[in-house]
Design an enzyme around this catalytic site. Structure first.
Site, PDB file in Angstrom:
ATOM      1  N   ASP A 412       0.869  -1.182   0.000  1.00  0.00           N
ATOM      2  CA  ASP A 412       0.000   0.000   0.000  1.00  0.00           C
ATOM      3  C   ASP A 412       0.908   1.235   0.000  1.00  0.00           C
ATOM      4  O   ASP A 412       1.567   1.529   0.998  1.00  0.00           O
ATOM      5  CB  ASP A 412      -0.886  -0.047   1.264  1.00  0.00           C
ATOM      6  CG  ASP A 412      -1.874   1.093   1.339  1.00  0.00           C
ATOM      7  OD1 ASP A 412      -1.653   2.125   0.677  1.00  0.00           O
ATOM      8  OD2 ASP A 412      -2.868   0.951   2.081  1.00  0.00           O
ATOM      9  N   HIS A 413       0.910   1.935  -1.114  1.00  0.00           N
ATOM     10  CA  HIS A 413       1.868   3.042  -1.269  1.00  0.00           C
ATOM     11  C   HIS A 413       1.521   4.246  -0.382  1.00  0.00           C
ATOM     12  O   HIS A 413       2.318   5.165  -0.237  1.00  0.00           O
ATOM     13  CB  HIS A 413       1.931   3.456  -2.740  1.00  0.00           C
ATOM     14  CG  HIS A 413       3.264   4.024  -3.142  1.00  0.00           C
ATOM     15  ND1 HIS A 413       4.231   4.387  -2.236  1.00  0.00           N
ATOM     16  CD2 HIS A 413       3.794   4.270  -4.369  1.00  0.00           C
ATOM     17  CE1 HIS A 413       5.281   4.870  -2.865  1.00  0.00           C
ATOM     18  NE2 HIS A 413       5.046   4.806  -4.166  1.00  0.00           N
TER      19      HIS A 413
END
Ligand code: CAO
Length: 440
Positions: A412-413
């Protein structure tokens, strides 16, 4: 016995004659201590004034546009308080208002119909300075109090898209609610102006082109599908690829397999992966974490429960192995065999699939060189494992045959930076290349 209390403007620093830009309550409302009553706006920031007491509002003494200072009477309240907010000084002294800085609208979470582009996705972990807030607010051309911004954010609404009906176009709570209702009322795929315009799927009569058979999706597929869809569209995914040299690990695994075959325990590379992943999670705690419901805090877990994707005849299930850090490889191999058998026999309960910190999806027993797994929210990363193959690797000026295991880490950036993901996979490959590190 109920008592009428005066609620006054608390200590607001050196400010005087501050405008009331919003009144959140009305006569007859039942409120709890700490519920916000009004929003004040100075030239630097806006702040909500919370109620020091619980009770029923008897009389309002202010309206939008009034100017107030410390000690001005806001309202009269019939207090039902057993325990009001702890206050310094006299009972009727107001509590200090906590300045609430108007943060920019954050991205939609979960399945809200107003998901926004990934560039806006990084949540503000700390309050934004007032000056920055003002410029962001004016960029968004939205006039709304911090409470309303927060309310809108909770519903996944970008306040800039809401037409304000209040004074000078200010967005009110009703405006946000109406916006949500109107958005939900629109036909699927036609939501206008929320940055998420998706064409409806074409309805095709496949029978026109040849013979067909229609088979309903299994219950598991329907449930998993809805979750996968939500996770795919709401989490900005990036996948980092790497390869681990598992030549020595595989030799050790084969030895163990022979040894434990008598006890009917099948030791596959996945048992080693589980252990290695936990060593990496201990080294990189932000991978063993979740965003909280507000999207503004990272919850770091001190336990290590790992989900394992299991392919069953009815669809994908992700049961969770608990306390992997406290178990050895043989124990994990045994539990893995048991839990995947239970999944395939439909004996998995909802509790078996809860509490995971990180997931592993292994297609190594089937084949393939790499894939991009979908994060199992609210986790923030998932490791895909593909089939290990012998490859020529360059070592000491020569090529040697090594067994290389392909890894695909989706993360999850919003939470994990690319450099951290690369460090994580490099570390993981080092642990797998030298299984003595599992014992560290
Ligand atoms: N490379 C090479 N061989 C591998 C391997 C790898 N990465 N992983 C497993 N193998 C081998 C095993 O050693 C085993 O070999 P033997 O039968 O000769 O001992 C064989 O492949 C089969 O392993 P397995 O699949 O039965 O066992 P596992 O522990 O690797 O996996 C489980 C268990 C439950 C994860 C697996 O059966 C499964 O369901 N995988 C599918 C998961 C899935 O669908 N993921 C996609 C989800 S979408 O993101």
């Amino acid at each position: 016995m109920a008592e009428i209390k005066q609620v006054l403007v608390p200590d607001i620093g050196d400010y005087k004659d501050v405008s009331i830009i919003e009144v959140m309550v009305k006569v007859g409302d039942t409120i709890k201590a700490e519920d916000n009553l009004v929003t004040l706006e100075t030239d630097k920031a806006a702040m909500d004034v919370p109620s020091p007491y619980a009770g029923v509002i008897k009389e309002m003494k202010v309206k939008v546009g009034d100017k107030v200072s410390q000690g001005s009477l806001i309202l009269l309240l019939e207090s039902s308080d057993v325990a009001s907010v702890p206050q310094a000084g006299k009972l009727d002294a107001p509590v200090a208002a906590v300045p609430v800085i108007a943060a920019p609208a954050s991205p939609a979470v979960a399945a809200a119909p107003t998901a926004q582009p990934a560039v806006a996705a990084k949540p503000a972990a700390t309050p934004v300075p007032a000056t920055a807030v003002q410029s962001l607010a004016s960029e968004g051309k939205a006039h709304a109090s911090p409470a309303i911004r927060r309310f809108a954010r909770e519903l996944g609404v970008q306040v800039a898209q809401v037409k304000g009906s209040g004074a000078k176009g200010r967005v009110t709570k009703d405006d946000v609610q109406l916006f949500v209702k109107a958005t939900l009322a629109q036909p699927c795929g036609a939501a206008g102006g929320n940055g998420m315009q998706v064409l409806a799927m074409p309805v095709v009569d496949f029978a026109k082109f040849g013979a067909i058979e229609t088979r309903p999706l299994s219950r598991i597929k329907k449930i998993a599908g809805a979750n996968l869809h939500r996770n795919w569209v709401t989490i900005p995914h990036v996948t980092q690829f790497d390869e681990a040299d598992i030549t020595e690990m595989e030799a050790f695994r084969k030895e163990l397999s022979v040894e434990y075959a008598k006890q009917n325990i099948k030791i596959t590379p996945l048992a080693f992966m589980l252990k290695a992943v936990v060593v990496a999670l201990q080294q990189f705690p932000e991978f063993n974490a979740s965003l909280d419901a507000s999207g503004e805090n990272l919850v770091l877990k001190q336990y290590f429960h790992i989900g394992v994707a299991v392919d069953t005849p009815d669809g994908l299930m992700v049961p969770v192995l608990r306390d992997v850090d406290k178990k050895g490889i043989v124990q994990l191999a045994k539990e893995l065999g048991e839990i995947s058998a239970r999944a395939r026999e439909k004996k998995i309960t909802a509790a078996d699939m809860q509490g995971g910190c990180f997931s592993i999806s292994s297609l190594g027993g089937i084949g393939g060189t790499a894939f991009t797994p979908i994060i199992n929210a609210p986790e923030v990363a998932i490791l895909g494992v593909s089939k290990a193959i012998i490859k020529p690797m360059h070592q000491d000026d020569t090529f040697v045959a090594r067994l290389m295991l392909p890894l695909s880490l989706s993360y999850d950036h919003r939470v994990i930076d690319g450099a951290a993901a690369a460090r994580f996979t490099v570390f993981l490959t080092q642990v797998l290349a030298d299984t003595r590190r599992l014992a560290l």
